[in-house]
Design an enzyme around this catalytic site. Structure first.
Site, PDB file in Angstrom:
ATOM      1  N   HIS A 136       4.587 -13.128   4.658  1.00 14.13           N
ATOM      2  CA  HIS A 136       5.263 -11.843   4.126  1.00 14.13           C
ATOM      3  C   HIS A 136       6.000 -11.180   5.299  1.00 14.13           C
ATOM      4  CE1 HIS A 136       3.469 -11.392   0.176  1.00 14.13           C
ATOM      5  NE2 HIS A 136       2.722 -12.351   0.481  1.00 14.13           N
TER       6      HIS A 136
ATOM      7  N   ASP B 266      -1.377   2.413   3.414  1.00 12.51           N
ATOM      8  CA  ASP B 266      -1.284   3.458   4.575  1.00 12.51           C
ATOM      9  C   ASP B 266      -1.520   2.510   5.894  1.00 12.51           C
ATOM     10  OD1 ASP B 266      -0.603   5.937   3.450  1.00 12.51           O
ATOM     11  OD2 ASP B 266      -2.685   6.288   2.839  1.00 12.51           O
TER      12      ASP B 266
ATOM     13  N   ASP C 232     -13.389  15.734  -5.252  1.00  8.69           N
ATOM     14  CA  ASP C 232     -13.558  14.635  -5.610  1.00  8.69           C
ATOM     15  C   ASP C 232     -15.120  14.064  -5.171  1.00  8.69           C
ATOM     16  OD1 ASP C 232     -11.186  14.635  -6.363  1.00  8.69           O
ATOM     17  OD2 ASP C 232     -10.376  13.061  -5.013  1.00  8.69           O
ATOM     18  N   ILE C 233     -15.908  13.789  -6.240  1.00  9.47           N
ATOM     19  CA  ILE C 233     -17.172  13.222  -6.119  1.00  9.47           C
ATOM     20  C   ILE C 233     -17.324  12.047  -5.099  1.00  9.47           C
ATOM     21  CG2 ILE C 233     -17.301  11.863  -8.105  1.00  9.47           C
ATOM     22  CD1 ILE C 233     -20.222  13.002  -8.342  1.00  9.47           C
ATOM     23  N   GLU C 234     -16.287  11.250  -5.256  1.00  2.60           N
ATOM     24  CA  GLU C 234     -16.440   9.932  -4.668  1.00  2.60           C
ATOM     25  C   GLU C 234     -16.201  10.248  -3.008  1.00  2.60           C
ATOM     26  OE1 GLU C 234     -14.410   9.074  -8.568  1.00  2.60           O
ATOM     27  OE2 GLU C 234     -14.170  10.561  -6.785  1.00  2.60           O
TER      28      GLU C 234
ATOM     29  N   CYS D  15       6.878 -15.591  -0.277  1.00  6.15           N
ATOM     30  CA  CYS D  15       5.635 -16.053  -1.190  1.00  6.15           C
ATOM     31  C   CYS D  15       6.029 -16.780  -2.427  1.00  6.15           C
ATOM     32  CB  CYS D  15       4.716 -14.854  -1.161  1.00  6.15           C
ATOM     33  SG  CYS D  15       3.082 -15.379  -1.419  1.00  6.15           S
TER      34      CYS D  15
ATOM     35  N   GLY E 219      -1.099   9.935   4.668  1.00 11.52           N
ATOM     36  CA  GLY E 219      -0.788   8.565   5.319  1.00 11.52           C
ATOM     37  C   GLY E 219       0.173   8.840   6.274  1.00 11.52           C
TER      38      GLY E 219
ATOM     39  N   GLU F  38       7.669  -8.796   5.709  1.00 16.11           N
ATOM     40  CA  GLU F  38       7.875  -7.459   5.726  1.00 16.11           C
ATOM     41  C   GLU F  38       6.698  -6.738   6.305  1.00 16.11           C
ATOM     42  OE1 GLU F  38       5.671  -8.630   1.804  1.00 16.11           O
ATOM     43  OE2 GLU F  38       7.170  -9.338   2.977  1.00 16.11           O
TER      44      GLU F  38
ATOM     45  N   PRO G  63      -3.313  27.627  -4.479  1.00 15.47           N
ATOM     46  CA  PRO G  63      -4.062  26.199  -4.384  1.00 15.47           C
ATOM     47  C   PRO G  63      -4.439  25.715  -3.108  1.00 15.47           C
ATOM     48  CG  PRO G  63      -1.684  26.090  -5.484  1.00 15.47           C
ATOM     49  CD  PRO G  63      -1.807  27.584  -4.968  1.00 15.47           C
TER      50      PRO G  63
END
Length: 543
Positions: free
Chosen positions: A506, A70, A147-149, A380, A17, A508, A190
């Protein structure tokens, strides 16, 4: 249209990110129109119903999208607002595909991952660029290679490059080059295996961002280039730095943006990073420090408060101080008391959250800062706790409570409004996104913002009960901000204190490195005044 696909390998949390955000900043400062997009491989439609312990904070966009954190980095680095369309999950993709199938949109065809799911993914990448007439779309694919996802997203990216051409679709792979202290060696395996995994899918990275603790010498670069099938100048060192705001400067010095525009066959001037450099110098040059406690219920996972952390960084920078955040578990306050838990802090922030766990501790914290005149900002749930505490301990409504925490309370000073639905899908009952807020003339809120109307982002269900507003005001609580029609309380403050203010929204989420949010900026300023023992009158003026 140019597309940049950012992938990651070996381990998660390498900083894709921040890398994507830094690339966006560098290209924007070269005069290009840039936008960023995040693909998350989980099946949830959005992170709105996910626990902060698992996912971190939910970042809310102006249009009410509940998105990955992100997107906060994207907005802060680019200094531009994004929409819910910039956060795409597997859940969103499959939901769209299934709904189209139910409507007969595929004309009786067998619906498959290839081409129907991958087509949906490609359409979302392209639409993001068309939406704002962008020159470059940067798409970050979550997860790690293997990763399969993530496979449908990677396959869609492979197809996109084939369709638009290699000069119009660039692949950047962020990977780990670990330093093994026992062997005193940097290891490239790696990275080699991670790139091999991408190559097996049909993707050859154009540039490698190598996350490393130590400098990479020419031998390491040469080895990575040889085994990963890239040029040596395509191996970019992404060394650990003191602050995420240093990253664009380091990547620029190592030639990342120059390589990118060359690969994309674009003619651009050098990026103007002067303002960013000044901000970073000011950030690192601060010698004074203030300690501000964040009294939360998810403090073990600091990503749950990511935007708050960054907002304090921005506010500290522009006050020329370093903000040390003191993490205080609200439940610990219930055990040891607010006086012990909050001793030696210069200010207190009580952030948002859901559910009744830790609420008693948050209210004790509010009581402590109110009675001891400690600079305070509530966000909040922080506002709601402040209202309940004031009702109990100042107005004398001993059983005052919020209907979220005690549905049977006889005095719900925080309650659902009449037009809100108490039951049903949790994802559709909140006030989400940007709403206008009218500030009370002469209020602290109006002085802080320097204007009479603002727009801020919300993510909550419960509101201040209007039946008690007169009683609150009679006892000294001021409603510094309301909805334009006056029916919803947006901000509260106690005028007799140096800095006591809370908001339903919010703040921030709208803080920027070169534009700190006013509520955070003035909280830090009040904390600095308190630390240096300025008089009460001086503290009020400074706020």
């Amino acid at each position: 249209m140019k597309y940049i696909i950012v992938t990651g390998g070996v381990v998660s949390s390498l900083g894709k990110g921040i890398a994507a955000s830094s690339i966006g900043l560098l290209l924007k400062q070269r005069g290009l129109r840039v936008t960023l997009q995040k693909f998350d491989p989980y099946i949830n439609v959005d992170p709105g119903t996910m626990s902060p312990f698992q996912h971190g904070e939910v970042y809310v966009t102006d249009d009410g999208g509940e998105t990955d954190l992100d997107l906060g980095h994207y907005e802060r680095f680019l200094d531009q607002n994004l929409s819910e369309n910039h956060s795409v999950t597997t859940g969103k993709v499959y939901q769209a595909v299934i709904q189209r199938e139910r409507r007969g949109g595929y004309l009786g065809k067998t619906v498959q991952v290839v081409p129907h799911v991958t087509d949906e993914i490609k359409d979302r990448i392209k639409a993001t660029g068309v939406e704002g007439e962008m020159d470059v779309v940067i798409t970050e694919i979550g997860g790690t290679t293997g990763d399969i996802e993530s496979l449908p997203f990677l396959e869609a990216a492979r197809q996109l490059r084939l369709e638009v051409g290699p000069e119009n679709c660039i692949f950047i792979h962020l990977t780990l080059v670990p330093y093994i202290k026992a062997a005193k060696e940097v290891k490239t395996k790696p990275t080699q295996h991670s790139v091999k995994g991408l190559q097996e899918i049909g993707i050859q990275p154009d540039l490698l961002l190598c996350r490393t603790e130590v400098p990479m010498g020419p031998e390491i670069r040469s080895k990575i280039a040889l085994f990963c099938n890239v040029r040596e100048n395509a191996v970019i060192e992404a060394r650990d730095v003191a602050s995420i705001y240093h990253v664009p400067l380091h990547l620029h010095r190592d030639g990342l943006d120059a390589s990118l525009v060359k690969l994309m066959r674009l003619e651009t001037p050098e990026p103007d990073l002067s303002e960013w450099e000044k901000m970073v110098d000011r950030m690192t040059g601060a010698v004074d420090e203030v300690r501000i406690a964040v009294v939360g219920k998810y403090v073990q996972i600091q990503d749950a408060y990511k935007s708050i952390i960054e907002a304090f960084t921005h506010a500290g920078t522009h006050n020329d101080v370093h903000v040390e955040i003191v993490w205080v578990d609200a439940e610990d306050i219930e055990k040891v008391g607010a006086g012990e838990a909050l001793q030696n802090v210069d200010g207190v922030l009580v952030p948002g959250g859901f559910g009744d766990r830790g609420v008693a501790g948050k209210m004790q914290a509010v009581q402590y800062v109110r009675e001891n005149n400690v600079p305070f900002l509530g966000i909040c749930l922080g506002l709601q706790c402040a209202v309940i505490e004031f009702a109990r301990n100042v107005c004398g409504i001993e059983d005052a409570d919020g209907s979220e925490f005690n549905p049977d309370t006889c005095n719900p000073v925080i309650d659902l409004m009449d037009d809100q639905i108490p039951e049903g899908d949790k994802g559709g009952t909140m006030r989400l996104g940007a709403y206008p807020c009218k500030l009370k003339p002469g209020s602290l809120a109006e002085k802080i913002y320097g204007k009479s109307e603002i727009s801020e982002r919300h993510r909550h269900r419960w509101e201040v009960n209007n039946k008690y507003r007169e009683q609150f005001e009679a006892n000294g609580l001021t409603f510094g901000g309301t909805s334009p029609d006056g029916l919803l309380v947006e901000m509260i403050e106690i005028p007799g204190l140096d800095y006591f203010i809370a908001a339903q929204f919010h703040p921030e989420l709208k803080s920027r490195p070169n534009g700190p949010h006013p509520l955070f900026f003035h909280l830090v300023r009040a904390a600095v005044a308190r630390k240096h023992n300025h008089s009460s009158e001086e503290r009020r003026v400074s706020a």
